[in-house]
Structures are given as C-alpha cells and as structure tokens.
Design a protein around this motif. Structure first.
Motif, PDB file in Angstrom:
ATOM      1  N   VAL B 222     -30.918  18.411 -19.205  1.00  0.00           N
ATOM      2  CA  VAL B 222     -29.648  17.713 -19.047  1.00  0.00           C
ATOM      3  C   VAL B 222     -29.329  17.709 -17.559  1.00  0.00           C
ATOM      4  O   VAL B 222     -29.463  18.741 -16.889  1.00  0.00           O
ATOM      5  N   LYS B 265     -25.417   7.139 -12.871  1.00  0.00           N
ATOM      6  CA  LYS B 265     -25.319   7.154 -14.328  1.00  0.00           C
ATOM      7  C   LYS B 265     -25.769   5.808 -14.889  1.00  0.00           C
ATOM      8  O   LYS B 265     -26.482   5.749 -15.885  1.00  0.00           O
ATOM      9  N   ASP B 271     -27.072  12.270 -16.724  1.00  0.00           N
ATOM     10  CA  ASP B 271     -26.555  12.112 -18.081  1.00  0.00           C
ATOM     11  C   ASP B 271     -25.047  11.931 -18.100  1.00  0.00           C
ATOM     12  O   ASP B 271     -24.515  11.199 -18.914  1.00  0.00           O
ATOM     13  N   LYS B 318     -37.285  11.636 -21.010  1.00  0.00           N
ATOM     14  CA  LYS B 318     -36.138  11.417 -20.126  1.00  0.00           C
ATOM     15  C   LYS B 318     -36.593  10.892 -18.762  1.00  0.00           C
ATOM     16  O   LYS B 318     -36.051   9.919 -18.245  1.00  0.00           O
TER      17      LYS B 318
END
Lengths: 283, 328
Positions: B222, B265, B271, B318
């Motif tokens: 994250v 973002k 995130d 990711k």
C-alpha cells in the motif's frame, strides 16, 4: 619589369577531371580515443572497435542483436508497443513530437528492441537498448517491453540477456518512468525464483534508473571496455562536490575494481562469454 | 488595508491572513469601540479573511507543494516514530561498511503491534540546525543506508513483522564514495528484494519522494502520500536544468512532471492521499501523525486479511500495471 612571367597556358591548378577527385567524406572516421583516421568499412568489419587502440564505439541495437544471436537470426517481439503522452509534456517541444523525431531518426518504435532466438544453441530472449532514441531513456514502453520479455522468458523457459545503453528514466513521463524500475525489478524477482539465467551487458553509457534497477541485477553483470556506468551522471557529481572527477571514474574498469562487475569483456569476446555462461547455467 | 496584487506569493498571503486574524481577535476583545462600529469592522475583516483563504487555496501551485514538502519544520521519520510508536529501538549498520544516518531503521510497537520502521531522516529529533542536517547528509542516503534498510527488512521478514517505511529524501547521494560503493546496485537490490519480502509493507511518502533514492525503500503493498508531499523522477530544478537548460524554470518543470499527490493518484502511482492539517504538516506534527496512524492502521488491517501469496501477487500486479502505452 617583372622577374617572372606567369604562363597562363600552363596552369598548375588541379585538373577538374571527375574520376581523379579523391572523395574522403564518409569513407574515413576519426577514432574518438587515439585520433587515428580509420576506414569506416574497416571499423564496421571490426564491430565498431578501433583496430589501433581498441576503443569501443557505440554499436547500434540491431547490430548488437546480430552479433549475439546464432547466425545473426532473431525474431523481434512486441515491436508494436508505442508511447502515449500521459502527462501532456511540453519542454522545448511537445513530447509526441520528440517521439516522432526519434522514430524517424532511428527507424525504431522505442528505446528497446526485444527479440527471441538462440545463442550457442540455448533458447534466449535479448533486449537491446537504442541509445539514439531519446538517450535510450526508460519510459512506460521500455518498462512494458522488458517486463513482457521477462514474462516470456519465464513462460518459454528461456534465458534473458539485456544490453543496456541508457541515460536513465525518461523525464517526459515523470514518476511513471520511475515506477518502471520497480516493475522490471519485480519481474526479475520472478525470473530468479524459477532459476532462469539473466545476463546483464552494460554498454556505453548506462546511468541513472537503468543502472539502479535491471542493469545491476544480472546473475552475471558484464560491461564493454571503457563504458560509462554509474548512478549519478559525472556532471551531477561534479556540481554536487564541486571538484573535478578522477580519470577513469565510473568507467567499466573502475566498476570491475570496485566489485560491481563480473568482467569487462571486449566486444569480440561478448558472444563467446555469454555462451560459456549459458552453458554453465542451462545445460 | 494591504492591497493584494493578482499574483503574490503564498507566504505573503499567509502572513497577511495571520495579521488579519490577529486584528479580528483584538477587535472582538476591545470594548471601547461602539458596538455598531465594531460589528461593521468585524464583518469587513471576516469577509477579507474568507477571500484570502479562497485565494490561498486556488493559488497552490505544484511548486508550492514542492516548497511545502521541503519545509524545514516538516515532521521527519523520527518525529513520526515518536508520535506513532512505543518502545522504539534503533537498529544501526549494514554489516558491510557502515551506518548511514540518512536512513533510520528500528523495531517499534505500533498500537501494541511489533513492527519494523524504515525511513529517511533529514535532521535530528529535537534539533534541526545546519550541523544536524549535515550529519544526516540532508536525508540523502549512501549505499550503506539502503543496505541497512534491506538488512532490517529481512529481519522483519524472518520474524514475520510488518514493515512501515517513511519516504522523505531529495534523492540518493550523488558523490564519489557513493558511486564507488555501488549506489546503483544498492538501490536495484532493494527493488528486487522488496518485491518479494513476504511480510506486509506499508509505504508513506511524507515529504520529498526524490527519484530512485526514494523508491529504494518504496516498494510495498500500500502506498500513501501526504497531501503536500511530492514524488518525482527528478527534482524540478534538475529537470529544468536538463530539458530547459535553465534551473530557474523549475516552476514550469514542477507543473509538467505531475508530481503532486492528486496527480500521482490519478496516474495510479499512489493508493491514497493522507490529508494534512490546514496550512501543512509542519504546523501541527501531532495532528499529522494522528491522521497517518489511522491510515497505517487501515492498511495493516486490510493486508492482514490476505494470505502471503495473495499479498505478493497483489504487490506484483500493482507495479506491473503502472505505465501508459498503446498498441499499433
């Protein structure tokens, strides 16, 4: 009265006979290291290496592939992936225009060419970077093509070779370029897990984010003689420490001495070196 | 009253806002002015304050964010540790060459849970004088800093503790010694290893996300960024010097590179954005840390719900999907 009289009929001017004019332009080139005048043809036959002082000129990405693959045969992959302009970036000219110019100048779609083939009978994928394409800079496309090449190597059980020649990450794609370092490194972790070989060949110049990611992550890292290799560029370091850099700093031989390379390998030996390494790692 | 020109810098606006707020306070406490007069002047000042607040908000340029991200009073890793954690025990040294003060690592307890903290450090905990900054090399790590970080993260993996990293660096140090000891290799090694470390990794960009020097402790599950923090491939000054041949064009470069939290973002690089107190994190460390704690807590709870395999696959994907390209 003059002592001598010019005889106009018998001029000593050179004859304007077309066949006798010596054309030198495009035939000779000067060695960047020893200043020796070299026949271009001769230089080409010697793989762009000066026969007198062994200076390694830059070798274009496709010649590199021909040099490495068996019988100079390869099948290019992912050549249809091209850059967009994700940031709408404009400096002295808009990024899309810069891309277009680079495409016209190099005849390539991006700063890396990926190809599949064999080397010493071993199945390999080779990614060869195009330095003339915006300084071989790594943007989204370079990241995507190399990540795909790594995934293809995993799926097809092939060894991976990456020939780096790059100024680093591509500024015109901002942090997206930066993240390609993490993306490619993560893919290399997977290649490592399945125990497939990765040989990193560093050529002049390899700096910035390319050195600080895949170029330094080979099972074997080798470089051509005299190549500039580093994280920060020499100019940035000079500006930071306000000192002239020592002779030979950040050259292949310096990196070898400091333990960052397995070997400095001459261009003529490159193919053989890779074959030996692949024989060890694959058979 | 001071007249505001259409383009004034933000500090000036902030200073005037402060002055006006002070005047308001004084007015409301003074009683020797007739009520009607006081009311009128109060209203006038209130309007002006609102106007200025609006103006400040609309005038925050990317370069303002850069200045804010570099603000000398911004909380650094050791401040966050002090405000977020208990029982912090620093772990020093890379076991190979030395101990780099530009990165701090250690064991700590976050809400009773043992965690490993890794982060850049630009000055000392209670002292931010020039010599403190110099001692920390202004938060610019050398290879031993990255190798220490990796050593400690491996320790976290061995004992199954989550990792929290704080990013705030102008970049990896560009110097002769750093190059000699393999700055590039140290960064690269962290990238490949962080991609496969089995424990949860929460990354928070708290100030300057300076290129590879930031990313080298920035691969995780994250990734959060503070409202006024930045993350970029090169400093705006560096970009301007190379592409515009003029470091003074940094403002333009900052705008072009899309380095602010909201832009990042949108690009899918972070995130979520952690809001800062009004005016910036430097004005209220405690409140900043409280918000950061909530986000860390949320992230850890989510990551705990995944299996190791799920987490690693998610982490791979990711980064794998970051980038923009098209097919011919």
């Amino acid at each position: 009265m003059a002592w001598f009289k010019r005889n106009k009929e018998k001029s000593i001017a050179p004859e304007q006979n077309e066949e006798k004019v010596v054309k030198t332009e495009g035939v000779f080139t000067k060695c960047l290291q020893c200043s020796q005048m070299l026949f271009k043809r001769q230089l080409e036959e010697n793989l762009q290496v000066c026969p007198k002082c062994n200076y390694h000129f830059k070798l274009d990405a496709r010649s590199r592939l021909k040099l490495l693959f068996d019988n100079s045969e390869y099948e290019e992959i992912d050549q249809n992936i091209v850059s967009t302009d994700p940031l709408g970036f404009v400096d002295s000219k808009p990024y899309p225009e810069r891309l277009k110019k680079a495409r016209e100048a190099t005849g390539e779609n991006e700063a890396v060419i990926s190809a599949r083939g064999s080397l010493g009978g071993h199945k390999v994928i080779i990614c060869s970077m195009v330095y003339d394409f915006i300084g071989g800079s790594m943007g989204s496309v370079v990241g995507e093509k190399i990540a795909r090449a790594i995934e293809a190597a995993i799926n097809e059980r092939r060894a991976l070779i990456i020939v780096s020649a790059s100024g680093g990450a591509r500024m015109m794609e901002g942090a997206l370029s930066l993240m390609q370092m993490a993306k490619i490194s993560a893919a290399l972790a997977r290649l490592d897990e399945v125990r497939l070989p990765y040989i990193s060949i560093l050529t002049d110049p390899t700096t910035g984010g390319v050195t600080a990611s895949y170029a330094m992550l080979g099972d074997i890292n080798i470089a051509e003689p005299g190549a500039l290799i580093g994280f920060a560029g020499p100019r940035v370091i000079e500006q930071t420490i306000r000192q002239k850099l020592p002779q030979g700093f950040q050259r292949s031989e310096f990196l070898l001495e400091h333990g960052m390379l397995d070997a400095v390998v001459e261009r003529k030996q490159l193919r053989n070196y890779c074959i030996k390494a692949l024989d060890f790692m694959m058979s | 009253m001071i007249e505001i020109k259409p383009e004034v810098d933000r500090n000036q606006l902030e200073a005037e806002l402060q002055k006006l707020e002070q005047q308001l306070l004084e007015l409301s406490t003074k009683h020797n002015i007739p009520i009607s007069e006081l009311d009128k002047r109060l209203q006038e000042l209130r309007r002006r304050v609102e106007q200025l607040q609006e103006q400040i908000k609309s005038q925050v340029t990317p370069m303002d964010r850069v200045r804010n991200a570099r603000h000398p009073d911004r909380p650094y890793t050791l401040d966050y540790i002090k405000l977020l954690c208990e029982d912090f025990q620093e772990l020093a040294g890379d076991r190979r060459y030395g101990n780099d003060p530009a990165i701090v690592c250690g064991m700590a307890k976050f809400r009773k849970r043992p965690v490993i903290i890794v982060g850049h450090q630009k000055a000392n905990l209670n002292s931010r004088k020039t010599e403190d900054r110099k001692m920390r090399n202004f938060g610019m790590p050398k290879p031993e800093g990255y190798r220490k970080a990796l050593r400690v993260m491996k320790l976290a993996e061995k004992f199954n503790r989550a990792i929290i990293t704080f990013i705030d660096t102008p970049g990896a140090y560009p110097g002769i010694d750093a190059e000699e000891r393999g700055q590039a290799e140290a960064i690269a090694r962290n990238l490949i290893e962080m991609a496969r470390i089995s424990v949860p990794i929460v990354v928070i960009v708290t100030g300057e996300g300076g290129s590879g020097g930031a990313l080298a402790i920035g691969v995780g599950d994250v990734i959060y960024i503070l409202e006024n923090a930045i993350y970029s491939v090169i400093s705006p000054e560096g970009c301007a010097a190379i592409l515009w041949k003029d470091a003074a064009k940094a403002e333009l470069a900052a705008q072009s590179m899309k380095l602010t939290a909201s832009e990042l973002k949108e690009l899918g690089i972070v995130d979520d954005i952690i809001p800062e107190p009004k005016g910036g994190a430097h004005l209220d460390h405690k409140q900043t840390a409280e918000t950061v704690a909530e986000y860390i807590d949320k992230a850890l709870k989510f990551l705990d719900s995944l299996s190791v395999q799920e987490r690693l696959l998610r982490r791979y994907e990711k980064f794998r999907k970051i980038g923009s390209f098209e097919l011919l």
